[in-house]
Design an enzyme around this catalytic site. Structure first.
Site, PDB file in Angstrom:
ATOM      1  N   ARG A 104     -44.106 -13.269  48.769  1.00  0.00           N
ATOM      2  CA  ARG A 104     -45.462 -12.732  48.568  1.00  0.00           C
ATOM      3  C   ARG A 104     -45.784 -11.889  49.793  1.00  0.00           C
ATOM      4  O   ARG A 104     -45.943 -12.450  50.896  1.00  0.00           O
ATOM      5  CB  ARG A 104     -46.462 -13.868  48.378  1.00  0.00           C
ATOM      6  CG  ARG A 104     -47.906 -13.417  48.498  1.00  0.00           C
ATOM      7  CD  ARG A 104     -48.894 -14.477  48.036  1.00  0.00           C
ATOM      8  NE  ARG A 104     -48.815 -14.671  46.604  1.00  0.00           N
ATOM      9  CZ  ARG A 104     -49.731 -15.335  45.887  1.00  0.00           C
ATOM     10  NH1 ARG A 104     -50.778 -15.857  46.491  1.00  0.00           N
ATOM     11  NH2 ARG A 104     -49.596 -15.461  44.587  1.00  0.00           N
ATOM     12  N   HIS A 131     -47.634  -8.518  40.081  1.00  0.00           N
ATOM     13  CA  HIS A 131     -47.566  -9.987  40.098  1.00  0.00           C
ATOM     14  C   HIS A 131     -46.830 -10.416  38.812  1.00  0.00           C
ATOM     15  O   HIS A 131     -47.425 -10.957  37.883  1.00  0.00           O
ATOM     16  CB  HIS A 131     -48.985 -10.552  40.143  1.00  0.00           C
ATOM     17  CG  HIS A 131     -49.064 -11.993  40.559  1.00  0.00           C
ATOM     18  ND1 HIS A 131     -47.963 -12.741  40.905  1.00  0.00           N
ATOM     19  CD2 HIS A 131     -50.128 -12.823  40.698  1.00  0.00           C
ATOM     20  CE1 HIS A 131     -48.337 -13.960  41.232  1.00  0.00           C
ATOM     21  NE2 HIS A 131     -49.653 -14.039  41.109  1.00  0.00           N
ATOM     22  N   GLN A 134     -47.016 -14.033  37.256  1.00  0.00           N
ATOM     23  CA  GLN A 134     -48.307 -14.283  36.637  1.00  0.00           C
ATOM     24  C   GLN A 134     -48.342 -13.717  35.213  1.00  0.00           C
ATOM     25  O   GLN A 134     -48.745 -14.405  34.270  1.00  0.00           O
ATOM     26  CB  GLN A 134     -49.413 -13.637  37.491  1.00  0.00           C
ATOM     27  CG  GLN A 134     -50.798 -13.877  36.961  1.00  0.00           C
ATOM     28  CD  GLN A 134     -51.182 -15.348  37.050  1.00  0.00           C
ATOM     29  OE1 GLN A 134     -51.047 -15.964  38.096  1.00  0.00           O
ATOM     30  NE2 GLN A 134     -51.652 -15.912  35.951  1.00  0.00           N
ATOM     31  N   ASP A 226     -59.909 -10.454  36.712  1.00  0.00           N
ATOM     32  CA  ASP A 226     -59.385 -10.897  38.005  1.00  0.00           C
ATOM     33  C   ASP A 226     -60.425 -10.526  39.069  1.00  0.00           C
ATOM     34  O   ASP A 226     -61.368  -9.774  38.790  1.00  0.00           O
ATOM     35  CB  ASP A 226     -58.028 -10.208  38.271  1.00  0.00           C
ATOM     36  CG  ASP A 226     -57.342 -10.697  39.545  1.00  0.00           C
ATOM     37  OD1 ASP A 226     -57.749 -11.743  40.097  1.00  0.00           O
ATOM     38  OD2 ASP A 226     -56.386 -10.025  39.997  1.00  0.00           O
ATOM     39  N   CYS A 266     -56.189 -15.121  36.305  1.00  0.00           N
ATOM     40  CA  CYS A 266     -55.027 -15.623  37.043  1.00  0.00           C
ATOM     41  C   CYS A 266     -55.398 -16.709  38.056  1.00  0.00           C
ATOM     42  O   CYS A 266     -54.551 -17.504  38.438  1.00  0.00           O
ATOM     43  CB  CYS A 266     -54.317 -14.479  37.742  1.00  0.00           C
ATOM     44  SG  CYS A 266     -55.401 -13.527  38.828  1.00  0.00           S
ATOM     45  N   ARG A 294     -47.448 -21.266  34.850  1.00  0.00           N
ATOM     46  CA  ARG A 294     -46.710 -20.695  35.983  1.00  0.00           C
ATOM     47  C   ARG A 294     -45.484 -21.563  36.276  1.00  0.00           C
ATOM     48  O   ARG A 294     -44.401 -21.061  36.557  1.00  0.00           O
ATOM     49  CB  ARG A 294     -47.606 -20.616  37.232  1.00  0.00           C
ATOM     50  CG  ARG A 294     -48.760 -19.615  37.146  1.00  0.00           C
ATOM     51  CD  ARG A 294     -48.267 -18.186  37.157  1.00  0.00           C
ATOM     52  NE  ARG A 294     -47.452 -17.896  38.320  1.00  0.00           N
ATOM     53  CZ  ARG A 294     -47.918 -17.564  39.526  1.00  0.00           C
ATOM     54  NH1 ARG A 294     -49.210 -17.453  39.724  1.00  0.00           N
ATOM     55  NH2 ARG A 294     -47.083 -17.307  40.526  1.00  0.00           N
TER      56      ARG A 294
HETATM   57  N1   CP Z   1     -52.559 -16.869  40.477  1.00  0.00           N
HETATM   58  C1   CP Z   1     -51.971 -17.032  41.687  1.00  0.00           C
HETATM   59  O1   CP Z   1     -50.978 -16.384  42.004  1.00  0.00           O
HETATM   60  O2   CP Z   1     -52.566 -17.961  42.480  1.00  0.00           O
HETATM   61  P1   CP Z   1     -52.252 -18.225  44.030  1.00  0.00           P
HETATM   62  O3   CP Z   1     -52.721 -16.992  44.791  1.00  0.00           O
HETATM   63  O4   CP Z   1     -53.029 -19.446  44.374  1.00  0.00           O
HETATM   64  O5   CP Z   1     -50.779 -18.409  44.194  1.00  0.00           O
HETATM   65  N1  NVA Z   2     -55.365  -9.640  42.438  1.00  0.00           N
HETATM   66  C1  NVA Z   2     -55.383 -10.877  43.181  1.00  0.00           C
HETATM   67  C2  NVA Z   2     -54.528 -11.885  42.506  1.00  0.00           C
HETATM   68  C3  NVA Z   2     -54.431 -13.227  43.182  1.00  0.00           C
HETATM   69  C4  NVA Z   2     -53.501 -14.180  42.496  1.00  0.00           C
HETATM   70  C5  NVA Z   2     -54.927 -10.629  44.616  1.00  0.00           C
HETATM   71  O1  NVA Z   2     -53.973  -9.857  44.805  1.00  0.00           O
HETATM   72  O2  NVA Z   2     -55.526 -11.176  45.543  1.00  0.00           O
END
Ligand code: CP
Ligand code: NVA
Length: 308
Positions: A104, A131, A134, A226, A266, A294
């Site tokens: 990430r 993502h 997701q 989101d 998400c 997930r």
């Molecule tokens: N939806 C998701 O990726 O959640 P986190 O940021 O908690 O991993």
């Molecule tokens: N769009 C959000 C998703 C988090 C899971 C972010 O990138 O923070």
């Protein structure tokens, strides 16, 4: 054979996505009993996280445990990706010890670089651009609740962000109709939209963009939103709160969708901003099924990529 990675949803063919969805459904039905076989015994997944996480970290760690393997969590301060040493050197070192890497990062380029230099599979665990894990969990959730994906309309209201991008590409890949309702200046990236439209045309579905949230949601089978400011964009939240207010997923907007439409997010959610308590806690919400899925889809992904 070349090492396969999941950097973008566009890395997957329709047949591969369908196989992952089917395997995830089987794993879900089996529950944790799959652990008895321990197909990933002795295997390690490195988790590189430059940003916070609840769902992604826990589902990768629990998923590896349930498959008989192990995950090593590497916090931002541990690695200092690209600062303490180059991304390429991190990829080369990890490849000597572990069987897979999930990362990430802020920059999408960082995950692309990890994949370019690793000799083990690299999984995008969220970047500013995509993502994919997701989106796979989301389509699994839609499939479970609707029984089919054929002919469905998915509406996304809000920011044309990383989650929106992966949903667009997956809708195109699977031939699902998708409509994005976004404020001016917050559209999804043009190249992603073009790629999603090309895939959708081949698969027989349409991808629409509009600034009208009501039009986006009209007659939808699934409605998604989101956060208005993604991780790393917190300093723009004040401005975004003003711009995005008409795009809030509340009971009034949801009434534009089909009466049996499901609601997706998400998570984490900013309740009272992009979604109201009434909607996220309401009978149409499937957000916890998404969160659970997930785990199942990533176990399917790990079994495929780590070769069991
Ligand atoms: N939806 C998701 O990726 O959640 P986190 O940021 O908690 O991993
Ligand atoms: N769009 C959000 C998703 C988090 C899971 C972010 O990138 O923070």
């Amino acid at each position: 054979m070349n090492t396969r990675h999941l950097v973008s949803i566009a890395d997957l063919s329709r047949a591969e996505v369908e196989a992952l969805l089917a395997r995830a459904r089987n794993l879900k039905a089996e529950g944790k009993s799959g652990r008895m076989n321990a197909p990933l015994r002795g295997q390690t997944l490195a988790l590189i996280f430059e940003k916070p996480s609840l769902r992604t970290r826990v589902t990768f760690e629990a998923g590896m445990t349930q498959l008989g393997g192990h995950a090593v969590y590497l916090a931002p301060a541990d690695i200092q990706l690209g600062v303490r040493e180059t991304v390429a050197d991190v990829a080369r070192n990890l490849s000597r010890w572990v069987q897979g890497i999930a990362a990430r990062t802020y920059a999408h380029r960082a995950v692309e670089e990890l994949a370019a230099h690793a000799t083990v599979p690299v999984i995008n665990a969220l970047t500013e651009r995509e993502h994919p894990c997701q989106a796979l969990a989301d389509f699994l959730t839609i499939l479970e609740h609707k029984g089919t994906l054929a002919g469905l309309k998915l509406a996304f209201v809000g920011d044309g962000n990383n989650v929106c991008h992966s949903l667009l590409l997956l809708a195109g890949t699977l031939g699902v109709n998708m409509s994005v309702g976004h404020p001016r200046g917050y559209a999804p990236a043009e190249d992603i939209v073009a790629q999603a439209r090309q895939l959708a045309t081949a698969a027989g579905s349409t991808i629409e963009l509009t600034n009208d949230p009501q039009a986006a949601v009209a007659e939808a089978d699934a409605v998604y939103t989101d956060v208005w400011a993604s991780m790393g964009q917190e300093d723009t939240l004040e401005e975004r709160r003003r711009v995005f207010q008409p795009y809030q997923l509340n009971a009034q907007l949801l009434r534009q969708a089909k009466p049996e439409a499901i609601v997706l997010h998400c998570l984490p959610a900013h309740r009272g901003e992009e979604i109201t308590d009434e909607v996220i806690d309401g009978p149409q919400s499937v957000v916890l099924d998404e969160a659970e899925n997930r785990l199942h889809i990533q176990k399917a992904l790990l079994l495929w990529l780590l070769g069991a």
